[in-house]
Design a protein around this motif. Structure first.
Motif, PDB file in Angstrom:
ATOM      1  N   ILE A   4      48.698  78.177  67.598  1.00 28.68           N
ATOM      2  CA  ILE A   4      48.377  77.105  66.641  1.00 28.68           C
ATOM      3  C   ILE A   4      48.018  75.832  67.377  1.00 28.68           C
ATOM      4  CG2 ILE A   4      49.376  75.577  64.877  1.00 28.68           C
ATOM      5  CD1 ILE A   4      51.084  77.989  64.020  1.00 28.68           C
ATOM      6  N   LEU A   5      48.735  75.550  68.459  1.00 27.92           N
ATOM      7  CA  LEU A   5      48.504  74.300  69.188  1.00 27.92           C
ATOM      8  C   LEU A   5      47.395  74.449  70.230  1.00 27.92           C
ATOM      9  CD1 LEU A   5      52.210  73.238  69.657  1.00 27.92           C
ATOM     10  CD2 LEU A   5      50.564  72.255  68.083  1.00 27.92           C
ATOM     11  N   HIS A   6      46.697  75.534  70.178  1.00 30.02           N
ATOM     12  CA  HIS A   6      45.565  75.782  71.083  1.00 30.02           C
ATOM     13  C   HIS A   6      45.947  75.622  72.537  1.00 30.02           C
ATOM     14  CE1 HIS A   6      43.258  75.755  67.459  1.00 30.02           C
ATOM     15  NE2 HIS A   6      43.675  74.536  67.179  1.00 30.02           N
ATOM     16  N   LYS A  42      57.438  86.385  70.007  1.00 30.76           N
ATOM     17  CA  LYS A  42      56.380  86.358  69.001  1.00 30.76           C
ATOM     18  C   LYS A  42      56.165  84.933  68.469  1.00 30.76           C
ATOM     19  CE  LYS A  42      55.002  88.642  64.768  1.00 30.76           C
ATOM     20  NZ  LYS A  42      55.597  89.160  63.524  1.00 30.76           N
ATOM     21  N   SER A  43      57.290  84.281  68.196  1.00 34.91           N
ATOM     22  CA  SER A  43      57.133  82.925  67.635  1.00 34.91           C
ATOM     23  C   SER A  43      56.496  82.001  68.660  1.00 34.91           C
ATOM     24  CB  SER A  43      58.464  82.366  67.147  1.00 34.91           C
ATOM     25  OG  SER A  43      59.488  82.639  68.059  1.00 34.91           O
ATOM     26  N   ARG A  44      56.866  82.177  69.921  1.00 35.27           N
ATOM     27  CA  ARG A  44      56.261  81.341  70.953  1.00 35.27           C
ATOM     28  C   ARG A  44      54.746  81.547  70.997  1.00 35.27           C
ATOM     29  NH1 ARG A  44      57.381  81.388  77.474  1.00 35.27           N
ATOM     30  NH2 ARG A  44      55.547  80.112  77.913  1.00 35.27           N
ATOM     31  N   GLU A  45      54.370  82.788  70.888  1.00 37.75           N
ATOM     32  CA  GLU A  45      52.932  83.109  70.895  1.00 37.75           C
ATOM     33  C   GLU A  45      52.205  82.434  69.731  1.00 37.75           C
ATOM     34  OE1 GLU A  45      51.819  87.318  70.881  1.00 37.75           O
ATOM     35  OE2 GLU A  45      52.730  87.356  72.892  1.00 37.75           O
ATOM     36  N   ILE A  46      52.826  82.585  68.560  1.00 37.10           N
ATOM     37  CA  ILE A  46      52.181  82.006  67.362  1.00 37.10           C
ATOM     38  C   ILE A  46      52.024  80.493  67.516  1.00 37.10           C
ATOM     39  CG2 ILE A  46      52.433  81.569  64.884  1.00 37.10           C
ATOM     40  CD1 ILE A  46      53.944  84.236  64.738  1.00 37.10           C
ATOM     41  N   ILE A  47      53.098  79.865  67.973  1.00 34.94           N
ATOM     42  CA  ILE A  47      53.076  78.408  68.078  1.00 34.94           C
ATOM     43  C   ILE A  47      52.038  77.961  69.100  1.00 34.94           C
ATOM     44  CG2 ILE A  47      54.411  76.380  68.776  1.00 34.94           C
ATOM     45  CD1 ILE A  47      56.882  77.930  67.646  1.00 34.94           C
ATOM     46  N   GLU A  48      52.035  78.613  70.255  1.00 32.42           N
ATOM     47  CA  GLU A  48      51.057  78.231  71.272  1.00 32.42           C
ATOM     48  C   GLU A  48      49.645  78.428  70.768  1.00 32.42           C
ATOM     49  OE1 GLU A  48      52.273  80.329  74.766  1.00 32.42           O
ATOM     50  OE2 GLU A  48      53.274  78.542  75.569  1.00 32.42           O
ATOM     51  N   SER A  86      47.744  73.626  74.078  1.00 37.43           N
ATOM     52  CA  SER A  86      47.588  72.250  74.550  1.00 37.43           C
ATOM     53  C   SER A  86      48.516  72.006  75.739  1.00 37.43           C
ATOM     54  CB  SER A  86      47.942  71.309  73.409  1.00 37.43           C
ATOM     55  OG  SER A  86      47.555  70.026  73.742  1.00 37.43           O
ATOM     56  N   SER A  87      47.992  71.314  76.728  1.00 36.65           N
ATOM     57  CA  SER A  87      48.696  71.257  78.013  1.00 36.65           C
ATOM     58  C   SER A  87      49.949  70.407  77.954  1.00 36.65           C
ATOM     59  CB  SER A  87      47.763  70.741  79.101  1.00 36.65           C
ATOM     60  OG  SER A  87      47.387  69.427  78.764  1.00 36.65           O
ATOM     61  N   ASP A  88      50.025  69.489  76.987  1.00 35.60           N
ATOM     62  CA  ASP A  88      51.209  68.638  76.977  1.00 35.60           C
ATOM     63  C   ASP A  88      52.362  69.241  76.195  1.00 35.60           C
ATOM     64  OD1 ASP A  88      49.910  68.373  74.622  1.00 35.60           O
ATOM     65  OD2 ASP A  88      50.283  66.231  74.393  1.00 35.60           O
ATOM     66  N   VAL A  89      52.187  70.436  75.706  1.00 37.54           N
ATOM     67  CA  VAL A  89      53.296  71.089  74.998  1.00 37.54           C
ATOM     68  C   VAL A  89      54.075  71.920  76.017  1.00 37.54           C
ATOM     69  CG1 VAL A  89      53.925  72.673  73.159  1.00 37.54           C
ATOM     70  CG2 VAL A  89      51.946  71.172  72.901  1.00 37.54           C
ATOM     71  N   SER A  90      55.350  71.585  76.150  1.00 37.58           N
ATOM     72  CA  SER A  90      56.167  72.333  77.104  1.00 37.58           C
ATOM     73  C   SER A  90      57.026  73.348  76.363  1.00 37.58           C
ATOM     74  CB  SER A  90      57.092  71.376  77.868  1.00 37.58           C
ATOM     75  OG  SER A  90      56.352  70.628  78.773  1.00 37.58           O
ATOM     76  N   VAL A  91      57.150  74.519  76.950  1.00 36.70           N
ATOM     77  CA  VAL A  91      58.075  75.526  76.411  1.00 36.70           C
ATOM     78  C   VAL A  91      59.033  75.872  77.544  1.00 36.70           C
ATOM     79  CG1 VAL A  91      58.290  77.774  75.372  1.00 36.70           C
ATOM     80  CG2 VAL A  91      56.273  76.387  74.922  1.00 36.70           C
ATOM     81  N   HIS A  92      60.285  75.594  77.300  1.00 36.63           N
ATOM     82  CA  HIS A  92      61.269  75.861  78.339  1.00 36.63           C
ATOM     83  C   HIS A  92      62.185  76.969  77.854  1.00 36.63           C
ATOM     84  CE1 HIS A  92      64.064  75.079  81.569  1.00 36.63           C
ATOM     85  NE2 HIS A  92      65.034  75.059  80.674  1.00 36.63           N
ATOM     86  N   GLU A  93      62.103  78.101  78.528  1.00 37.06           N
ATOM     87  CA  GLU A  93      62.952  79.243  78.108  1.00 37.06           C
ATOM     88  C   GLU A  93      64.180  79.295  78.992  1.00 37.06           C
ATOM     89  OE1 GLU A  93      60.793  82.847  77.889  1.00 37.06           O
ATOM     90  OE2 GLU A  93      59.657  82.220  76.133  1.00 37.06           O
ATOM     91  N   PHE A  94      65.271  79.653  78.406  1.00 38.35           N
ATOM     92  CA  PHE A  94      66.506  79.705  79.209  1.00 38.35           C
ATOM     93  C   PHE A  94      67.474  80.701  78.584  1.00 38.35           C
ATOM     94  CE2 PHE A  94      69.143  77.267  76.291  1.00 38.35           C
ATOM     95  CZ  PHE A  94      68.191  76.649  75.512  1.00 38.35           C
ATOM     96  N   TYR A  95      68.472  81.070  79.416  1.00 41.43           N
ATOM     97  CA  TYR A  95      69.495  82.016  78.946  1.00 41.43           C
ATOM     98  C   TYR A  95      70.795  81.284  78.871  1.00 41.43           C
ATOM     99  CZ  TYR A  95      66.109  85.662  79.702  1.00 41.43           C
ATOM    100  OH  TYR A  95      64.990  86.409  79.626  1.00 41.43           O
TER     101      TYR A  95
END
Lengths: 540, 388
Positions: free
Chosen positions: A47-49, A39-45, A51-60
């Motif tokens: 807000i930042l529209h 959910k937080s990832r969704e909200i943040i993305e 934007s292509s230079d924002v990276s989200v790296h998910e890991f376990y």
């Protein structure tokens, strides 16, 4: 008047509209970070529209890879190697290899921070607004599923220019370092010169979109608290979308916006700034520019160079007198020439008058037009020379020298003496860099006055200028101090520079009156082979 | 705000457009006059002004170049008054004469012997004229003087200034400017003086020469002072700057040249038993610059003799000047003025019969002459005088 009121009304209307949308503090995202990672990832993305230079790296990570985390960062602003080494490796391999021996709760941000992240610059935040701010400032955000907190990790360094010699203020003797665009580097340069707890750095952010870091730097025991209060008040007034250079701030905080004389000084040199801090002034550093503002400013500051204090006093005094003369020549040169040749020919020595007349024999223009043409062409040349690349810039110099210097004289358009007058003026105008702007404007004004009314006009212009200068204040300090109001002890450092051991008093107009501070011991005059009874030490 | 700005623009425009530049004149429109001569017309009794105007175009050229002529133009104008004549010059020049740089004013001999008063007024009254312009009297016509082209200078007028200023090497004449001349003229007793200039024809070349001082009684030229007489006058006035004193060596037929280094004078008028005595004290220092005799003079006793002979020469010069002034009955020394300052009450009685009183004045001259040095030689450059 009505226009002005209307303008204010319109602005307030706009402002209230904007603030109802998203213009409160922290971008209006004041709600806490949700514990659900997705959910937080969704909200943040959002807000930042996206934007292509924002990276989200998910890991376990974790002993059994049971925890889910995400790193958010802006691609271009972080050090990826450091992320691998100091965030991802300890988190992923560390938790896997050594097991969850102490039964640490891996969904707790504090645990991760204290046990796994091997970076010192970490900060825990809980609000979404803070998260966005930090993310945009170039840090890495670590989010962990199930935690309502996020970890802000400052990786690596921001790329910035090397510390170079400033182009605008080259010195023969003295430190060659200059500030650069990174405010942290700039502050460190000041800190390195004053290793005292006295040095205060107060940070604030200006610009609703740019969120530029602005720092007020001063020496607590010397700077007048009223001055600092006033600076803060003036800075906080600034409501603007972006601060791109310290010039923006200068224009919002200066005392006399209509005056041609600057009331805020600037410099790129740390040693100069520190010297001014030691006089009780305050510096305003702005992120993104090497130019640091200093207030208050007095007129004579423009004639003082840091090098005056590094070299021995004799040459320094001569150079200072030359700078004063240069400023007079650069503002009055063409005006006096026109006044003398058009109105007061009887003041010119006979033989000089004859050679001037000989030079002007074929010139078809009146002297004032001739002078105006030459100054104007010089200003064009100067402006063109600044903007052009170096290789082409030389061409301009040759064209200027040949076409203007020689050809126009040979063609009989300009008299040779006028070329001498204007070139002397041009050279003189560069001897006092800080007042080049006011000098240029004054030159045109005085030239016009000389053309209208001769010496009388020039004197009238000088009087008006003088009255204006005496009326100016910069953050409460009279602009012409210490000449008007007169301060005799401060005159030691105006037209001449006395030896350092002689200048025991500090600048009384600027320094805080209650300051418990002395610059130097009173009896530092060096003398050879004196049996020191350490009298001076006991006195102190 | 915008209304104010508009007002400002209008005010500035009116200043620029309607001010007419407040009397400014471009250099191109000036006829720069560097010297003026005043003569009297032979037949018409008109005043003839000869103005020496700079020809700017010719200044840069040397006279050898083709087309290179004189760098000046002597333009004349005649009229019933000086100003009238000067304005009439514009008929020929097209521009008003710019007389601020006029360095010399030369009066013709006719005018000087007739009386300068009516011609000199303009030169002090006109605001453009310099009171420091030099005044000279021409041996004959002023116009001739203005036309003698000098060898080393471009302009005759500038050359004359240079010549007059050379008085400091000989003290045979001295420079008198308009202000000095008129302040003597306006004084009841003092007789003005002015150097006389003449053209000398030498080997087909016209040369300017300054040789005597003209002495005026009131405003009329009455006589001349020759070189030694002029120096006698200058001793008293304390205006001797330098010069060569020829002193006969007392015990030999040789002649010594002493260069004057310094001269001071103090004049104290005294009225003793109804007799006016001027106490003149002169302090002079000189150097032994040349000796024609082969004797070694550098002993104290000889020096004293030379110094005595030297003061005799000075005394003689003063006395000849004084005798001449008595002969002309012209108070060139300004004794009247000195008496006036010191004896205000007596002056009231003396004033009216000054012409009778002046020849009865007695001089009491006290001279302190010293030889400071012998320049580079101690002994004369003569056989048998080898240095030990």
């Amino acid at each position: 008047m009505f226009r002005y009121i209307l303008k204010i009304l319109r602005y307030t209307a706009l402002k209230s509209k904007n603030s109802s949308q998203d213009h409160t503090s922290n971008n209006g995202y004041n709600e806490p970070i949700p514990s659900d990672l997705k959910k937080s990832r969704e909200i943040i993305e959002n807000i930042l529209h996206n934007s292509s230079d924002v990276s989200v790296h998910e890991f376990y990570f974790g002993n059994n890879r049971e925890c889910k985390g995400a790193l958010l960062f802006i691609n271009s602003m972080v050090d990826k190697e450091e992320i691998h080494k100091n965030i991802l490796q300890p988190l992923m391999y560390g938790t896997l290899m050594f097991g969850n021996d102490k039964n640490l709760d891996l969904s707790d941000i504090d645990t991760i921070k204290t046990h796994y992240i091997s970076i010192t610059d970490c900060l825990k935040i809980t609000s979404l607004g803070d998260l966005i701010d930090k993310l945009l400032a170039g840090t890495v955000i670590l989010l962990v599923d199930g935690s309502k907190e996020a970890l802000v990790i400052n990786t690596g360094k921001r790329e910035s220019r090397n510390i170079e010699e400033p182009g605008t203020e080259a010195v023969v003797r003295g430190p060659r370092e200059g500030f650069n665009e990174n405010i942290n580097v700039s502050i460190s340069l000041i800190r390195r010169k004053i290793k005292s707890p006295d040095l205060c750095v107060e940070k604030l952010k200006l610009g609703e979109k740019s969120k530029t870091d602005v720092c007020i730097v001063y020496l607590k025991s010397i700077a007048n608290p009223e001055l600092i209060k006033e600076i803060k008040a003036r800075l906080n007034r600034i409501k603007i979308d972006a601060i791109l250079e310290s010039g923006y701030i200068e224009q919002f905080i200066e005392d006399a916006p209509y005056s041609i004389f600057p009331t805020v000084s600037n410099s790129e040199k740390p040693d100069k700034i520190v010297a001014k801090l030691l006089d009780g002034r305050a510096a305003i550093l702005v992120d993104g520019t090497p130019f640091v503002l200093v207030v208050p400013m007095v007129f004579i500051e423009t004639f003082q160079s840091v090098e005056d204090y590094y070299s021995r006093p004799y040459l320094a005094s001569i150079m200072r007198i030359i700078r004063f003369l240069s400023y007079i020549i650069s503002t009055l040169g063409p005006a006096l020439y026109v006044a003398l040749t058009v109105f007061h020919q009887e003041l010119i020595p006979t033989s000089l008058l004859i050679s001037i007349a000989e030079g002007r024999e074929r010139v078809p223009f009146p002297a004032i037009l001739e002078a105006w043409l030459m100054i104007f062409t010089f200003d064009i040349l100067r402006e063109a020379g600044i903007r052009l690349p170096k290789a082409v810039g030389q061409t301009i110099g040759i064209v200027g020298a040949l076409v203007l210097g020689q050809a126009s004289v040979e063609a009989g358009l300009i008299s040779p003496i006028m070329v001498i007058v204007v070139s002397a003026t041009a050279i003189a105008s560069f001897a006092v860099p800080a007042q080049t702007d006011s000098g240029t404007i004054l030159r045109y004004i005085f030239l016009a006055l000389a053309g209208i009314a001769g010496g009388f006009g020039v004197i009238m212009g000088l009087l008006v200028t003088l009255i204006h200068l005496t009326s100016l204040r910069s953050f409460g300090t009279p602009y012409l101090w210490p000449i008007a109001p007169l301060n005799l002890s401060a005159l030691k450092d105006v037209f001449i520079r006395m030896p350092l051991w002689n200048m025991t008093k500090h600048l009384s107009a600027i320094i805080w009156k209650d300051a418990d501070y002395y610059r130097q011991a009173p009896d530092l005059k060096p003398s050879p082979y004196k049996n020191d009874n350490s009298d001076s030490k006991q006195k102190e | 705000m915008r209304k104010n700005a508009a007002h400002l623009v209008i005010i500035l425009l009116t200043i620029f457009l309607f001010s007419g530049c407040l009397g400014g004149r471009e250099i191109n429109d000036l006829e720069i006059v560097i010297g003026m001569g005043v003569d009297k017309g032979q037949d018409t009794q008109d005043i003839i002004i000869t103005a020496q105007v700079v020809k700017e175009a010719e200044v840069g050229r040397t006279s050898d170049e083709s087309g290179g002529g004189k760098a000046y133009w002597n333009v004349t104008g005649n009229g019933k008054s000086v100003f009238d004549a000067i304005r009439k010059v514009t008929h020929k020049t097209g521009n008003r004469l710019f007389v601020s740089h006029s360095q010399v004013v030369i009066f013709g001999n006719d005018l000087a012997s007739e009386g300068l008063q009516e011609y000199i007024d303009f030169f002090l009254r006109a605001h453009e004229m310099r009171p420091t312009a030099l005044i000279l009297i021409a041996e004959d016509q002023a116009a001739d003087i203005m036309d003698a082209k000098p060898e080393t200078e471009k302009f005759p007028a500038i050359n004359i200034v240079k010549l007059v200023k050379s008085y400091r090497f000989t003290s045979h004449f001295y420079k008198v400017n308009m202000k000095d001349f008129v302040s003597s003229l306006m004084c009841e007793t003092t007789a003005p003086t002015a150097p006389i200039v003449k053209v000398m024809e030498e080997e087909g070349q016209k040369n300017i020469h300054i040789y005597d001082m003209a002495v005026f009684k009131n405003d009329k030229m009455v006589g001349k002072l020759v070189h030694e007489e002029t120096r006698g006058l200058l001793w008293v006035l304390g205006k001797v700057e330098s010069g060569i004193l020829l002193v006969p060596y007392p015990e030999d037929q040789g002649l010594l040249s002493l260069e004057i280094l310094k001269a001071e004078s103090k004049v104290t008028p005294k009225i003793e038993n109804g007799k006016i005595v001027m106490h003149i004290k002169i302090k002079q220092e000189s150097s032994l610059a040349e000796q024609s005799s082969a004797l070694n003079l550098t002993t104290m006793s000889v020096f004293e003799k030379i110094e005595k002979a030297q003061s005799e020469v000075i005394r003689k010069e003063i006395m000849t000047a004084f005798e001449k002034s008595k002969e002309l009955n012209a108070d060139i020394f300004g004794f009247g003025r000195m008496l006036h300052k010191k004896y205000k009450n007596e002056w009231e009685k003396l004033k009216d019969r000054w012409d009778e009183v002046y020849p009865t004045i007695e001089l009491d001259i006290e001279i302190e002459a010293k030889i400071q040095k012998t320049d580079l030689l101690v002994k004369p450059a003569a056989p048998g005088q080898k240095e030990e």
